[in-house]
Design an enzyme around this catalytic site. Structure first.
Site, PDB file in Angstrom:
ATOM      1  N   ASP A 132      32.317 -53.009  11.466  1.00  0.00           N
ATOM      2  CA  ASP A 132      31.323 -53.952  11.203  1.00  0.00           C
ATOM      3  C   ASP A 132      30.310 -53.736  12.680  1.00  0.00           C
ATOM      4  OD1 ASP A 132      31.892 -55.290   8.201  1.00  0.00           O
ATOM      5  OD2 ASP A 132      33.150 -56.515   9.158  1.00  0.00           O
ATOM      6  N   GLY A 157      38.557 -60.591   8.481  1.00  0.00           N
ATOM      7  CA  GLY A 157      38.714 -62.041   9.450  1.00  0.00           C
ATOM      8  C   GLY A 157      40.290 -62.364   9.900  1.00  0.00           C
ATOM      9  N   ARG A 201      48.246 -51.609  -3.067  1.00  0.00           N
ATOM     10  CA  ARG A 201      50.247 -51.395  -4.090  1.00  0.00           C
ATOM     11  C   ARG A 201      49.351 -51.627  -5.293  1.00  0.00           C
ATOM     12  NH1 ARG A 201      54.384 -48.487  -1.562  1.00  0.00           N
ATOM     13  NH2 ARG A 201      54.475 -48.913   0.846  1.00  0.00           N
ATOM     14  N   GLY A 256      36.250 -54.494  10.040  1.00  0.00           N
ATOM     15  CA  GLY A 256      35.341 -55.962  10.074  1.00  0.00           C
ATOM     16  C   GLY A 256      35.898 -56.092  12.169  1.00  0.00           C
ATOM     17  N   GLY A 266      41.334 -56.902   6.598  1.00  0.00           N
ATOM     18  CA  GLY A 266      42.881 -57.266   7.833  1.00  0.00           C
ATOM     19  C   GLY A 266      43.200 -56.012   9.051  1.00  0.00           C
ATOM     20  N   LYS A 291      25.615 -57.138   3.126  1.00  0.00           N
ATOM     21  CA  LYS A 291      26.195 -57.965   2.709  1.00  0.00           C
ATOM     22  C   LYS A 291      25.352 -58.331   1.977  1.00  0.00           C
ATOM     23  CE  LYS A 291      30.664 -58.084   5.220  1.00  0.00           C
ATOM     24  NZ  LYS A 291      31.805 -57.482   4.403  1.00  0.00           N
TER      25      LYS A 291
END
Lengths: 194, 295
Positions: free
Chosen positions: B25, B154, B166, B236, B215, B82
Protein backbone atom coordinates in the site's frame (compact mmCIF):
# COMPACT_ATOMS: atom_id res chain seq x y z
CA UNK A 1 17.69 -37.70 -17.43
CA UNK A 2 18.59 -34.06 -17.96
CA UNK A 3 18.09 -31.44 -15.25
CA UNK A 4 16.37 -28.15 -16.04
CA UNK A 5 16.05 -25.45 -13.41
CA UNK A 6 13.41 -22.75 -13.06
CA UNK A 7 14.68 -19.61 -11.33
CA UNK A 8 12.30 -19.49 -8.35
CA UNK A 9 12.85 -16.08 -6.80
CA UNK A 10 9.45 -14.72 -7.84
CA UNK A 11 6.82 -15.29 -10.53
CA UNK A 12 5.01 -18.11 -12.31
CA UNK A 13 7.41 -20.90 -11.33
CA UNK A 14 4.93 -23.75 -10.86
CA UNK A 15 3.56 -23.37 -14.40
CA UNK A 16 7.01 -23.74 -15.97
CA UNK A 17 7.71 -26.77 -13.80
CA UNK A 18 4.51 -28.40 -15.04
CA UNK A 19 5.18 -27.55 -18.70
CA UNK A 20 8.76 -28.88 -18.55
CA UNK A 21 7.79 -32.06 -16.73
CA UNK A 22 5.50 -32.84 -19.64
CA UNK A 23 8.70 -33.21 -21.72
CA UNK A 24 10.03 -35.86 -19.39
CA UNK A 25 12.91 -33.97 -17.82
CA UNK A 26 13.88 -33.53 -14.18
CA UNK A 27 12.84 -30.04 -13.09
CA UNK A 28 14.39 -28.15 -10.17
CA UNK A 29 13.01 -24.87 -8.75
CA UNK A 30 16.19 -22.86 -8.11
CA UNK A 31 16.34 -20.70 -4.98
CA UNK A 32 20.04 -21.04 -4.15
CA UNK A 33 23.15 -20.42 -6.27
CA UNK A 34 24.61 -23.89 -5.51
CA UNK A 35 21.70 -25.48 -7.39
CA UNK A 36 22.97 -24.06 -10.71
CA UNK A 37 25.83 -26.62 -10.67
CA UNK A 38 23.62 -29.60 -11.43
CA UNK A 39 21.66 -27.96 -14.26
CA UNK A 40 21.78 -28.62 -18.01
CA UNK A 41 19.43 -25.72 -18.75
CA UNK A 42 17.57 -22.93 -16.96
CA UNK A 43 14.26 -21.06 -17.32
CA UNK A 44 13.72 -17.43 -16.32
CA UNK A 45 9.97 -17.33 -15.61
CA UNK A 46 7.46 -14.55 -16.06
CA UNK A 47 7.00 -12.22 -13.11
CA UNK A 48 8.18 -8.72 -12.28
CA UNK A 49 11.64 -8.17 -13.78
CA UNK A 50 12.56 -5.40 -11.31
CA UNK A 51 11.69 -7.65 -8.36
CA UNK A 52 13.57 -10.62 -9.81
CA UNK A 53 16.64 -8.50 -10.50
CA UNK A 54 16.69 -7.17 -6.94
CA UNK A 55 16.56 -10.71 -5.58
CA UNK A 56 19.18 -11.90 -8.11
CA UNK A 57 21.58 -9.28 -6.75
CA UNK A 58 20.65 -9.85 -3.14
CA UNK A 59 21.30 -13.58 -3.27
CA UNK A 60 24.49 -13.44 -5.32
CA UNK A 61 22.96 -14.90 -8.50
CA UNK A 62 24.23 -12.18 -10.82
CA UNK A 63 27.76 -13.45 -11.57
CA UNK A 64 26.84 -17.16 -11.41
CA UNK A 65 24.03 -16.62 -13.95
CA UNK A 66 26.36 -14.76 -16.31
CA UNK A 67 28.85 -17.59 -15.92
CA UNK A 68 26.12 -20.17 -16.57
CA UNK A 69 25.35 -18.39 -19.85
CA UNK A 70 29.02 -17.94 -20.81
CA UNK A 71 29.49 -21.71 -20.61
CA UNK A 72 26.86 -21.90 -23.35
CA UNK A 73 24.28 -23.59 -21.14
CA UNK A 74 20.77 -23.05 -22.54
CA UNK A 75 18.44 -20.46 -21.03
CA UNK A 76 14.77 -19.83 -21.86
CA UNK A 77 13.12 -16.59 -20.73
CA UNK A 78 9.43 -15.73 -20.96
CA UNK A 79 8.16 -12.13 -20.63
CA UNK A 80 10.11 -10.79 -17.60
CA UNK A 81 12.58 -13.59 -18.27
CA UNK A 82 13.21 -12.21 -21.78
CA UNK A 83 13.83 -8.78 -20.24
CA UNK A 84 16.50 -10.31 -17.98
CA UNK A 85 18.21 -11.83 -21.07
CA UNK A 86 18.36 -8.72 -23.28
CA UNK A 87 21.67 -6.91 -23.76
CA UNK A 88 19.83 -3.62 -24.22
CA UNK A 89 16.67 -2.25 -22.56
CA UNK A 90 14.77 0.76 -23.87
CA UNK A 91 14.85 3.56 -21.28
CA UNK A 92 17.41 1.85 -19.06
CA UNK A 93 21.15 2.39 -19.12
CA UNK A 94 22.05 -1.00 -17.67
CA UNK A 95 20.74 -4.38 -18.83
CA UNK A 96 20.26 -7.35 -16.46
CA UNK A 97 21.94 -10.71 -17.19
CA UNK A 98 22.54 -9.61 -20.81
CA UNK A 99 22.97 -12.85 -22.75
CA UNK A 100 21.16 -12.13 -26.05
CA UNK A 101 21.92 -9.50 -28.67
CA UNK A 102 18.53 -7.87 -28.63
CA UNK A 103 16.94 -4.60 -27.58
CA UNK A 104 13.79 -5.06 -25.50
CA UNK A 105 11.09 -2.56 -24.55
CA UNK A 106 9.16 -3.27 -21.34
CA UNK A 107 5.34 -2.98 -21.16
CA UNK A 108 5.37 -2.27 -24.88
CA UNK A 109 1.68 -2.96 -25.48
CA UNK A 110 0.53 -0.74 -22.59
CA UNK A 111 -1.09 -1.47 -19.25
CA UNK A 112 -2.95 -4.56 -18.08
CA UNK A 113 -6.20 -3.63 -19.85
CA UNK A 114 -4.25 -3.90 -23.13
CA UNK A 115 -3.03 -7.41 -22.27
CA UNK A 116 -4.33 -9.98 -24.75
CA UNK A 117 -4.44 -13.49 -26.15
CA UNK A 118 -3.77 -14.39 -29.76
CA UNK A 119 -2.48 -17.18 -31.99
CA UNK A 120 1.06 -16.99 -33.34
CA UNK A 121 3.10 -18.50 -36.12
CA UNK A 122 6.37 -19.57 -34.50
CA UNK A 123 9.15 -20.81 -36.81
CA UNK A 124 10.12 -24.37 -36.09
CA UNK A 125 7.10 -24.90 -33.86
CA UNK A 126 3.84 -24.25 -35.68
CA UNK A 127 1.40 -21.68 -36.99
CA UNK A 128 -1.13 -22.18 -34.21
CA UNK A 129 0.84 -21.43 -31.05
CA UNK A 130 -1.21 -19.68 -28.32
CA UNK A 131 0.28 -16.33 -27.32
CA UNK A 132 -0.75 -14.93 -23.94
CA UNK A 133 0.66 -11.41 -23.63
CA UNK A 134 0.50 -9.84 -20.16
CA UNK A 135 1.99 -6.33 -19.82
CA UNK A 136 4.34 -7.85 -22.33
CA UNK A 137 7.65 -6.58 -23.69
CA UNK A 138 8.62 -6.58 -27.36
CA UNK A 139 11.96 -7.25 -28.96
CA UNK A 140 12.61 -4.01 -30.85
CA UNK A 141 15.82 -5.05 -32.59
CA UNK A 142 18.02 -8.11 -32.82
CA UNK A 143 21.71 -8.38 -33.63
CA UNK A 144 23.51 -10.69 -36.07
CA UNK A 145 23.18 -14.30 -35.12
CA UNK A 146 19.79 -13.87 -33.56
CA UNK A 147 17.02 -15.72 -35.33
CA UNK A 148 13.54 -14.20 -35.19
CA UNK A 149 11.05 -16.99 -34.43
CA UNK A 150 7.78 -15.05 -34.23
CA UNK A 151 6.31 -11.63 -34.89
CA UNK A 152 3.00 -10.06 -33.93
CA UNK A 153 1.72 -6.92 -35.67
CA UNK A 154 5.21 -6.35 -37.06
CA UNK A 155 6.96 -6.61 -33.68
CA UNK A 156 9.35 -9.41 -32.74
CA UNK A 157 7.92 -11.53 -29.93
CA UNK A 158 10.16 -14.62 -29.98
CA UNK A 159 13.83 -15.08 -30.83
CA UNK A 160 16.69 -17.52 -30.49
CA UNK A 161 20.44 -17.04 -30.35
CA UNK A 162 22.17 -20.42 -30.18
CA UNK A 163 21.28 -21.94 -26.81
CA UNK A 164 19.27 -18.89 -25.73
CA UNK A 165 15.52 -18.66 -26.31
CA UNK A 166 13.29 -15.72 -25.41
CA UNK A 167 9.63 -14.86 -25.91
CA UNK A 168 7.36 -11.96 -24.90
CA UNK A 169 4.40 -14.20 -24.15
CA UNK A 170 3.60 -16.89 -21.60
CA UNK A 171 3.52 -20.43 -23.02
CA UNK A 172 3.60 -21.65 -19.40
CA UNK A 173 0.05 -20.38 -18.84
CA UNK A 174 -1.39 -22.62 -21.56
CA UNK A 175 -1.71 -26.38 -22.03
CA UNK A 176 0.35 -26.12 -25.21
CA UNK A 177 3.85 -27.31 -24.24
CA UNK A 178 5.51 -27.01 -27.65
CA UNK A 179 7.68 -24.01 -26.74
CA UNK A 180 8.98 -25.92 -23.73
CA UNK A 181 9.50 -29.04 -25.84
CA UNK A 182 11.50 -26.89 -28.29
CA UNK A 183 13.67 -25.62 -25.42
CA UNK A 184 14.14 -29.13 -24.03
CA UNK A 185 15.41 -30.17 -27.49
CA UNK A 186 17.94 -27.33 -27.40
CA UNK A 187 19.08 -28.57 -23.98
CA UNK A 188 19.29 -32.19 -25.15
CA UNK A 189 21.40 -31.30 -28.18
CA UNK A 190 23.62 -29.08 -26.08
CA UNK A 191 24.11 -31.81 -23.46
CA UNK A 192 25.16 -34.32 -26.14
CA UNK A 193 27.76 -31.88 -27.51
CA UNK A 194 29.11 -30.92 -24.10
CA UNK B 1 -4.73 -12.59 -36.28
CA UNK B 2 -7.36 -12.14 -33.60
CA UNK B 3 -6.44 -10.24 -30.49
CA UNK B 4 -8.63 -10.74 -27.44
CA UNK B 5 -8.30 -8.54 -24.36
CA UNK B 6 -9.80 -9.13 -20.92
CA UNK B 7 -9.98 -12.92 -21.17
CA UNK B 8 -9.90 -15.10 -18.04
CA UNK B 9 -6.43 -16.32 -18.99
CA UNK B 10 -5.06 -12.81 -19.39
CA UNK B 11 -6.68 -11.56 -16.17
CA UNK B 12 -5.78 -14.57 -14.03
CA UNK B 13 -2.36 -14.82 -15.68
CA UNK B 14 -1.54 -11.31 -14.51
CA UNK B 15 -2.05 -12.47 -10.90
CA UNK B 16 0.01 -15.62 -11.56
CA UNK B 17 2.97 -13.37 -12.42
CA UNK B 18 2.73 -11.75 -8.98
CA UNK B 19 3.22 -15.03 -7.13
CA UNK B 20 5.86 -15.17 -4.45
CA UNK B 21 5.78 -11.39 -4.27
CA UNK B 22 4.70 -8.57 -2.01
CA UNK B 23 2.12 -5.93 -2.94
CA UNK B 24 2.46 -2.75 -0.90
CA UNK B 25 0.00 0.00 0.00
CA UNK B 26 1.31 3.46 -0.91
CA UNK B 27 -0.21 6.94 -0.73
CA UNK B 28 2.16 8.94 -2.94
CA UNK B 29 4.92 8.74 -5.58
CA UNK B 30 7.72 8.79 -3.01
CA UNK B 31 6.34 5.74 -1.19
CA UNK B 32 5.68 3.99 -4.51
CA UNK B 33 9.34 4.42 -5.48
CA UNK B 34 10.48 3.06 -2.12
CA UNK B 35 8.22 0.04 -2.64
CA UNK B 36 9.48 -0.59 -6.18
CA UNK B 37 13.09 -0.19 -5.12
CA UNK B 38 12.52 -2.66 -2.27
CA UNK B 39 11.30 -5.27 -4.76
CA UNK B 40 7.50 -5.03 -4.48
CA UNK B 41 5.73 -6.78 -7.39
CA UNK B 42 2.97 -4.16 -7.42
CA UNK B 43 1.72 -1.21 -5.42
CA UNK B 44 -1.79 -0.37 -4.21
CA UNK B 45 -2.41 3.37 -4.64
CA UNK B 46 -4.54 4.73 -1.81
CA UNK B 47 -5.52 8.03 -0.26
CA UNK B 48 -4.93 6.59 3.20
CA UNK B 49 -3.55 3.28 4.47
CA UNK B 50 -6.10 1.13 6.35
CA UNK B 51 -4.92 2.10 9.86
CA UNK B 52 -5.48 5.77 8.97
CA UNK B 53 -8.87 4.95 7.46
CA UNK B 54 -9.72 3.34 10.79
CA UNK B 55 -8.50 6.39 12.72
CA UNK B 56 -10.26 8.89 10.44
CA UNK B 57 -13.66 7.19 10.55
CA UNK B 58 -16.48 8.44 8.30
CA UNK B 59 -16.97 7.16 4.75
CA UNK B 60 -13.88 5.80 2.96
CA UNK B 61 -14.05 6.08 -0.84
CA UNK B 62 -11.95 5.46 -3.94
CA UNK B 63 -8.75 7.56 -3.88
CA UNK B 64 -8.52 10.90 -5.66
CA UNK B 65 -7.48 10.07 -9.28
CA UNK B 66 -4.57 12.50 -8.90
CA UNK B 67 -2.95 10.19 -6.34
CA UNK B 68 -3.44 7.12 -8.55
CA UNK B 69 -1.98 8.98 -11.56
CA UNK B 70 0.96 10.23 -9.51
CA UNK B 71 1.75 6.63 -8.50
CA UNK B 72 1.25 5.33 -12.07
CA UNK B 73 3.76 7.89 -13.33
CA UNK B 74 6.28 7.09 -10.61
CA UNK B 75 6.76 3.33 -11.12
CA UNK B 76 6.94 0.70 -13.87
CA UNK B 77 5.54 -2.16 -11.75
CA UNK B 78 1.75 -2.72 -11.86
CA UNK B 79 -0.47 -0.26 -9.99
CA UNK B 80 -3.61 -1.43 -8.21
CA UNK B 81 -6.35 0.71 -6.65
CA UNK B 82 -9.38 0.10 -4.47
CA UNK B 83 -13.04 0.73 -5.20
CA UNK B 84 -15.96 0.33 -2.82
CA UNK B 85 -17.85 -2.98 -2.81
CA UNK B 86 -20.55 -2.78 -5.47
CA UNK B 87 -19.55 0.68 -6.71
CA UNK B 88 -19.79 0.18 -10.47
CA UNK B 89 -18.75 3.70 -11.35
CA UNK B 90 -15.69 3.87 -9.10
CA UNK B 91 -14.58 0.62 -10.76
CA UNK B 92 -15.21 2.01 -14.26
CA UNK B 93 -13.30 5.19 -13.39
CA UNK B 94 -10.29 3.17 -12.23
CA UNK B 95 -10.51 1.03 -15.35
CA UNK B 96 -10.62 4.13 -17.53
CA UNK B 97 -7.47 5.39 -15.79
CA UNK B 98 -5.64 2.24 -16.84
CA UNK B 99 -5.17 0.83 -13.34
CA UNK B 100 -3.68 -2.67 -13.71
CA UNK B 101 -5.82 -4.37 -11.06
CA UNK B 102 -8.83 -3.26 -9.00
CA UNK B 103 -9.37 -4.34 -5.41
CA UNK B 104 -13.11 -4.41 -4.66
CA UNK B 105 -12.31 -3.84 -1.05
CA UNK B 106 -13.94 -4.11 2.34
CA UNK B 107 -11.38 -1.56 3.58
CA UNK B 108 -13.54 1.12 1.95
CA UNK B 109 -17.13 1.74 3.03
CA UNK B 110 -19.40 -0.54 0.95
CA UNK B 111 -21.56 1.20 -1.66
CA UNK B 112 -23.96 -1.74 -1.98
CA UNK B 113 -25.16 -3.81 0.96
CA UNK B 114 -26.47 -6.67 -1.18
CA UNK B 115 -24.46 -7.06 -4.38
CA UNK B 116 -20.83 -7.21 -5.39
CA UNK B 117 -19.68 -6.05 -8.83
CA UNK B 118 -20.22 -8.28 -11.85
CA UNK B 119 -16.52 -8.35 -12.56
CA UNK B 120 -16.72 -10.37 -15.79
CA UNK B 121 -18.01 -7.22 -17.50
CA UNK B 122 -14.66 -5.50 -17.07
CA UNK B 123 -11.43 -5.73 -19.07
CA UNK B 124 -9.38 -4.91 -15.97
CA UNK B 125 -8.88 -7.81 -13.52
CA UNK B 126 -10.16 -7.73 -9.92
CA UNK B 127 -8.91 -8.98 -6.57
CA UNK B 128 -11.42 -9.55 -3.76
CA UNK B 129 -11.17 -10.42 -0.07
CA UNK B 130 -12.50 -13.67 1.38
CA UNK B 131 -12.67 -15.40 4.76
CA UNK B 132 -13.73 -18.84 3.59
CA UNK B 133 -14.33 -20.94 0.50
CA UNK B 134 -17.88 -19.61 0.11
CA UNK B 135 -16.79 -15.99 -0.20
CA UNK B 136 -13.81 -16.93 -2.36
CA UNK B 137 -15.82 -18.99 -4.85
CA UNK B 138 -18.69 -16.48 -5.04
CA UNK B 139 -16.19 -13.75 -5.91
CA UNK B 140 -14.52 -16.05 -8.48
CA UNK B 141 -17.91 -16.82 -10.06
CA UNK B 142 -18.55 -13.05 -10.28
CA UNK B 143 -15.26 -12.77 -12.15
CA UNK B 144 -12.54 -12.06 -9.57
CA UNK B 145 -9.14 -13.12 -10.99
CA UNK B 146 -7.33 -13.13 -7.66
CA UNK B 147 -8.39 -13.76 -4.05
CA UNK B 148 -6.82 -12.51 -0.85
CA UNK B 149 -7.68 -13.21 2.76
CA UNK B 150 -9.56 -10.36 4.40
CA UNK B 151 -7.75 -10.62 7.72
CA UNK B 152 -8.51 -7.53 9.77
CA UNK B 153 -7.00 -4.59 7.85
CA UNK B 154 -5.12 -1.81 9.62
CA UNK B 155 -4.68 -3.72 12.87
CA UNK B 156 -1.13 -5.03 12.46
CA UNK B 157 -2.54 -8.23 13.98
CA UNK B 158 -2.05 -11.37 11.91
CA UNK B 159 -4.55 -13.55 13.76
CA UNK B 160 -7.51 -12.97 11.43
CA UNK B 161 -5.50 -13.51 8.24
CA UNK B 162 -4.26 -16.78 9.73
CA UNK B 163 -7.81 -17.81 10.59
CA UNK B 164 -9.01 -17.05 7.06
CA UNK B 165 -6.11 -18.76 5.30
CA UNK B 166 -6.38 -21.89 7.45
CA UNK B 167 -10.13 -21.99 6.89
CA UNK B 168 -9.80 -21.71 3.11
CA UNK B 169 -6.99 -24.25 2.86
CA UNK B 170 -8.90 -26.76 5.00
CA UNK B 171 -12.08 -26.29 2.98
CA UNK B 172 -10.23 -26.63 -0.33
CA UNK B 173 -8.58 -29.88 0.83
CA UNK B 174 -11.98 -31.15 1.94
CA UNK B 175 -13.55 -30.44 -1.45
CA UNK B 176 -10.66 -32.15 -3.27
CA UNK B 177 -11.08 -35.30 -1.17
CA UNK B 178 -14.90 -35.42 -1.43
CA UNK B 179 -16.76 -37.76 -3.73
CA UNK B 180 -18.89 -36.28 -6.51
CA UNK B 181 -22.16 -37.03 -4.73
CA UNK B 182 -21.14 -34.97 -1.69
CA UNK B 183 -20.28 -31.84 -3.65
CA UNK B 184 -23.74 -30.29 -4.05
CA UNK B 185 -24.45 -30.41 -0.32
CA UNK B 186 -21.03 -28.89 0.33
CA UNK B 187 -21.92 -26.14 -2.13
CA UNK B 188 -25.16 -25.51 -0.24
CA UNK B 189 -23.53 -25.59 3.18
CA UNK B 190 -20.65 -23.27 2.32
CA UNK B 191 -22.59 -20.96 0.00
CA UNK B 192 -20.27 -21.86 -2.86
CA UNK B 193 -21.25 -21.96 -6.55
CA UNK B 194 -21.36 -25.66 -7.48
CA UNK B 195 -19.40 -25.23 -10.73
CA UNK B 196 -16.46 -23.59 -8.97
CA UNK B 197 -16.31 -26.43 -6.42
CA UNK B 198 -16.31 -28.92 -9.30
CA UNK B 199 -13.37 -27.07 -10.82
CA UNK B 200 -11.49 -27.11 -7.48
CA UNK B 201 -12.09 -30.84 -7.16
CA UNK B 202 -11.00 -31.51 -10.74
CA UNK B 203 -7.84 -29.39 -10.69
CA UNK B 204 -6.88 -29.82 -7.03
CA UNK B 205 -6.59 -26.08 -6.43
CA UNK B 206 -8.43 -22.77 -6.31
CA UNK B 207 -8.79 -21.54 -9.93
CA UNK B 208 -7.05 -18.23 -9.09
CA UNK B 209 -4.11 -17.23 -6.89
CA UNK B 210 -4.76 -16.60 -3.21
CA UNK B 211 -2.70 -13.95 -1.44
CA UNK B 212 -2.62 -13.10 2.27
CA UNK B 213 -3.78 -9.68 3.45
CA UNK B 214 -5.04 -7.91 6.51
CA UNK B 215 -2.65 -7.59 9.45
CA UNK B 216 0.81 -8.43 8.07
CA UNK B 217 3.18 -6.30 10.18
CA UNK B 218 6.58 -8.06 10.26
CA UNK B 219 8.82 -10.19 8.00
CA UNK B 220 7.91 -13.18 10.17
CA UNK B 221 4.20 -12.49 9.60
CA UNK B 222 4.75 -12.52 5.83
CA UNK B 223 6.74 -15.78 6.02
CA UNK B 224 4.05 -17.31 8.24
CA UNK B 225 1.35 -16.62 5.65
CA UNK B 226 3.50 -18.14 2.88
CA UNK B 227 4.00 -21.21 5.00
CA UNK B 228 0.25 -21.52 5.46
CA UNK B 229 -0.13 -21.68 1.68
CA UNK B 230 -0.47 -18.06 0.54
CA UNK B 231 0.74 -17.38 -3.03
CA UNK B 232 2.03 -13.95 -1.98
CA UNK B 233 1.40 -11.14 0.48
CA UNK B 234 -0.31 -7.74 0.61
CA UNK B 235 1.15 -5.38 3.19
CA UNK B 236 -1.02 -2.41 3.99
CA UNK B 237 -0.25 -0.21 6.93
CA UNK B 238 2.70 -2.37 8.06
CA UNK B 239 5.42 -0.76 5.96
CA UNK B 240 4.87 2.96 5.96
CA UNK B 241 3.68 2.98 9.59
CA UNK B 242 6.97 1.42 10.71
CA UNK B 243 10.03 3.38 11.84
CA UNK B 244 12.17 2.55 8.81
CA UNK B 245 9.99 1.88 5.74
CA UNK B 246 12.88 1.19 3.30
CA UNK B 247 14.42 -1.43 5.50
CA UNK B 248 11.08 -2.87 6.51
CA UNK B 249 9.91 -3.16 2.90
CA UNK B 250 13.08 -4.97 1.81
CA UNK B 251 12.91 -7.32 4.79
CA UNK B 252 9.31 -8.28 4.04
CA UNK B 253 10.11 -8.97 0.37
CA UNK B 254 13.01 -11.23 1.29
CA UNK B 255 11.10 -13.04 4.03
CA UNK B 256 8.35 -13.77 1.50
CA UNK B 257 10.80 -15.23 -1.06
CA UNK B 258 12.70 -17.32 1.48
CA UNK B 259 9.91 -18.06 3.91
CA UNK B 260 11.49 -21.32 5.04
CA UNK B 261 14.99 -19.92 5.56
CA UNK B 262 14.76 -19.17 9.28
CA UNK B 263 18.40 -18.16 9.69
CA UNK B 264 17.78 -15.50 7.05
CA UNK B 265 14.61 -14.30 8.77
CA UNK B 266 16.63 -13.91 11.97
CA UNK B 267 18.95 -11.50 10.15
CA UNK B 268 16.08 -9.71 8.41
CA UNK B 269 14.28 -9.14 11.69
CA UNK B 270 17.22 -7.53 13.49
CA UNK B 271 17.13 -3.81 14.27
CA UNK B 272 14.12 -3.12 12.12
CA UNK B 273 12.91 -0.50 14.56
CA UNK B 274 9.39 -0.49 15.89
CA UNK B 275 6.71 -2.20 13.82
CA UNK B 276 3.33 -0.51 13.57
CA UNK B 277 1.40 -0.40 16.81
CA UNK B 278 -1.16 -3.18 16.62
CA UNK B 279 -4.75 -3.58 17.76
CA UNK B 280 -6.02 -6.58 19.71
CA UNK B 281 -9.02 -7.88 17.73
CA UNK B 282 -11.28 -8.41 20.78
CA UNK B 283 -11.09 -4.66 21.52
CA UNK B 284 -12.66 -3.89 18.11
CA UNK B 285 -16.39 -3.40 18.16
CA UNK B 286 -18.44 -5.35 15.66
CA UNK B 287 -19.10 -2.22 13.59
CA UNK B 288 -15.36 -1.58 13.29
CA UNK B 289 -14.57 -5.03 11.92
CA UNK B 290 -13.94 -4.49 8.21
CA UNK B 291 -13.93 -8.23 7.50
CA UNK B 292 -17.69 -8.38 8.15
CA UNK B 293 -18.22 -6.25 5.02
CA UNK B 294 -19.03 -8.21 1.85
CA UNK B 295 -21.74 -10.73 1.09
Amino acid sequence: MINIGVLALQGAVREHVRALEASDVHVIPVKKVEQLEELDGLVFPGGESTTMRRLINKYGFYEPLKEFASKGKPIFGTCAGAILMAKELVGHTEPHIAVMDMKVERNAFGRQRESFETVLKVNGIGNDVPGVFIRAPIIQEVGDGVEVLAEFEGEIVAAQQGPFLACSYHPELTDDNRMHQYFVNIVRKNTVHA
Amino acid sequence: MVKQTGTDLVKRGMAEMQKGGVIMDVVNAEQAKIAEEAGAVAVMALERVPSDIRAAGGVARMADPTIVEEVQNAVSIPVMAKCRIGHIVEARVLEAMGVDYIDESEVLTPADEVYHLYKRDFTVPFVCGARDIGEATRRIAEGASMIRTKGEPGTGNIVEAVRHMRMMQAQIKKVISMSEDELMTEAKNTGSPYEVLQEIKRTGQLPVVNFAAGGVATPADAALMMQLGADGVFVGSGIFKSDNPEKFARAIVEATTHYQDYALIVELSKNLGTAMKGIEISTLEQKDRMQERGW
